[in-house]
Write a protein that holds these residues in place. Structure first.
Motif: not given
Length: 563
Positions: A6, A9, A13, A41, A91, A94-95, A98, A203, A542-543, A546
């Motif tokens: 998290g 992430a 953001v 996850w 989320m 989004y990752l 990246h 990450l 993570f969520t 984010y």
């Protein structure tokens, strides 16, 4: 605060919103509890499900959530539930945007209660692609890793099949695959990691590429509060207190308090210690206490992500649980306990739970039984007949291998009859005999009338398909018999401060503490006392990280994410 799931992430953001974020890590290594995990996850309605042609939806995932999460508490609200279910797939995308490389499991990994409405037998869990940590360069040795998984080329979802190497052709092929992957790395010079280290390795690589500031050896001491708002944190650097100020907010993502013996004993109704945990070494809870000191509400402080462990009743650890450098790495018995010809009983000889079921539920049931019996379920006892010891692994040892030291030390009891095993363990002999007879009848019909063992696909994928009619049910009838004391171990705590749907920390009266956000094991879980599927805790961490960053920075994307 903290570098677990998290934090990257959230930092990405913040950067996207034109802000600057710093990740402050207590330990010398990056990754936190997520690096020590199985690396999964749980993301309902994800793009990977769609790509695989598996139908899912927000409504279907909510139906499942509502049927399996039955705890009522301040952290389990419809608003938090919907925030998680709506934001989680976005989320993940989004990752992925990246550069995060993820996949669906190679082998089956169903939702843990796949037989409930909305449950998914094919599973909603997501895995990281294996990662060559040589790609991290000078940061390679600064990635936290759980030692047994430090150079594990095969991911956790393949282990149930691997455990059947003496029983099925699929198990034999999995053993060959394991050997091939190990040899490949040796010959090519790769250092492949899977599981939690593969998540956090990727990450970390993304964070470094994006210029995210990471400061290690920076334990938090207290929060800075000005005019009722959290405006920063005091950390310790080189023996001195240093103030780190934050304009938009502070996100606490420091894990839980599994290794804080005094605090756990204070909040847990029943015997508990910091010795049974497999959580990361930094899991000591100082920042949770710091949030409590400024009025944060808490919930579920007595629960954890239970994964039962075993040791001798005299406190000694068995061969295989002490690592090369002297550290104790307790056995985690979810998979081996799931296999046939074993039952888990209390000192009255009565079964406690579905031995093949969700591991958190087993821990909750152990404590429930301990309360009901006045302290006769910690420890419990796993009872095997000889076929389990001949066919399946236990602890870190392969199928059919029972070290003599286990028997000599008394860690594993062995006797020719159940009466003798009961005497060795202090179990009521008549109760154990009656329970074994009842369980053996279930093995004949294939229906566990007491706990439903083997009634779900989740149970079945951890069973032995050569055993009929139920791959999880095998009789307890052939001596010699064996027994091991079982304790409620864990991989992290599941209680903590209460947060809202934006990850803002709240007080007992429901009001928000301005400027303070939290996610992960620092918080009371959105799932309460239930673990709905593999990766539920990491998916939520993570969520909400984010979401916290979007809210703190005033992102215009937040409305779309939660639409």
């Amino acid at each position: 605060m903290g570098s677990g799931g998290g934090s990257v992430a959230a930092a990405l953001v913040a950067k996207q919103q034109g802000k600057t974020a710093v990740i402050l890590e207590k330990e010398n290594v990056f990754g936190g509890s997520t690096s020590f995990s199985g690396g999964v996850w749980w993301i309902p309605n994800s793009s990977l499900l769609k790509e695989a042609g598996i139908p899912d939806s927000f409504e279907r995932a909510r139906e499942y959530f509502n049927h399996c999460v039955n705890y009522k508490g301040p952290a389990v609200t419809p608003q938090r539930r919907d925030s998680f279910l709506k934001a989680a797939p976005k989320m993940l995308d989004y990752l992925r945007g990246h550069g995060l490389k993820v996949r669906r499991p190679n082998d089956d990994w169903p939702d843990y209660y796949d037989n409930l409405p909305g449950g998914e037998p094919l599973g909603r869990s997501i895995m990281p692609e294996p990662f060559n940590i040589h790609e991290l360069g000078e940061w390679e040795e600064l990635l936290a890793m759980y030692p047994p998984m430090a150079a594990m080329p095969m991911p956790t979802e393949e282990f149930p099949t691997l455990f059947l190497m003496k029983r099925t052709w699929a198990g034999k092929m999995k053993a060959l695959r394991f050997a091939f992957l190990t040899l490949r790395d040796k010959l090519t010079g790769r250092r492949t990691v899977t599981n939690g280290s593969a998540i956090q390795g990727q990450l970390l690589q993304i964070a470094l590429r994006e210029g995210i500031i990471i400061q290690r050896n920076s334990p938090g001491k207290r929060l800075i509060v000005e005019d009722g708002r959290v405006t920063g944190v005091v950390i310790e650097r080189d023996g001195k207190d240093v103030e780190v100020r934050a304009r938009q907010g502070v996100l606490i993502n420091v894990g839980g308090y599994s290794r804080n013996k005094e605090f756990r004993q204070k909040v847990t109704d029943g015997p508990i210690t910091n010795e049974w945990t497999s959580a990361n070494p930094g899991d000591t809870g100082e920042m949770i206490q710091a949030m409590m000191d400024i009025g944060a509400a808490t919930d579920c402080l007595d629960t954890a992500w239970w994964v039962v462990t075993s040791r001798n009743t005299n406190g000694e650890w068995p061969e295989g649980a002490v690592w090369k450098d002297g550290r104790v790495l307790p056995f985690m018995h979810h998979l081996d306990l799931s296999l046939p010809h074993s039952i888990l009983v209390d000192q009255n000889g009565r079964r406690v739970a579905d031995e093949s079921g969700a591991y958190m539920e087993i821990g909750e049931r152990i404590y429930q039984r301990n309360r009901e019996t006045g302290g006769k379920a910690v420890p419990c006892w796993v009872i095997f007949d000889k076929r389990h010891r001949e066919r399946y692994p236990w602890g870190t040892f392969p199928p059919g291998k029972t070290p003599q030291s286990w028997l000599d030390s008394g860690y594993m009891k062995k006797a020719d009859t159940l009466d003798q095993i009961a005497a060795l363990c202090g179990i009521d002999a008549s109760g154990l005999k009656a329970e074994a007879e009842r369980f053996n009848r279930f093995c004949e019909t294939g229906v566990d009338e007491d706990f439903g063992r083997g009634c779900r696909k989740f149970d079945n994928v951890h069973g032995d398909p050569t055993v009929k009619p139920n791959p999880n049910l095998g009789k307890i009838e052939q001596g010699p018999f064996y027994a091991v004391a079982i304790y409620p171990g864990d991989v992290g705590t599941a209680g903590g401060v209460v947060t809202d749907e934006y990850a803002r920390v709240v007080k007992e009266d429901g009001s928000v503490i301005p400027g303070l956000y939290a996610t992960g094991n620092s918080t009371a879980s959105v799932f309460g006392r239930c673990y709905p599927a593999a990766g539920a805790s990491i998916g939520a961490s993570f969520t909400f990280g984010y979401l916290a960053a979007h809210h703190a920075t005033g992102s215009n994307e937040l409305e779309r994410i939660l639409a």
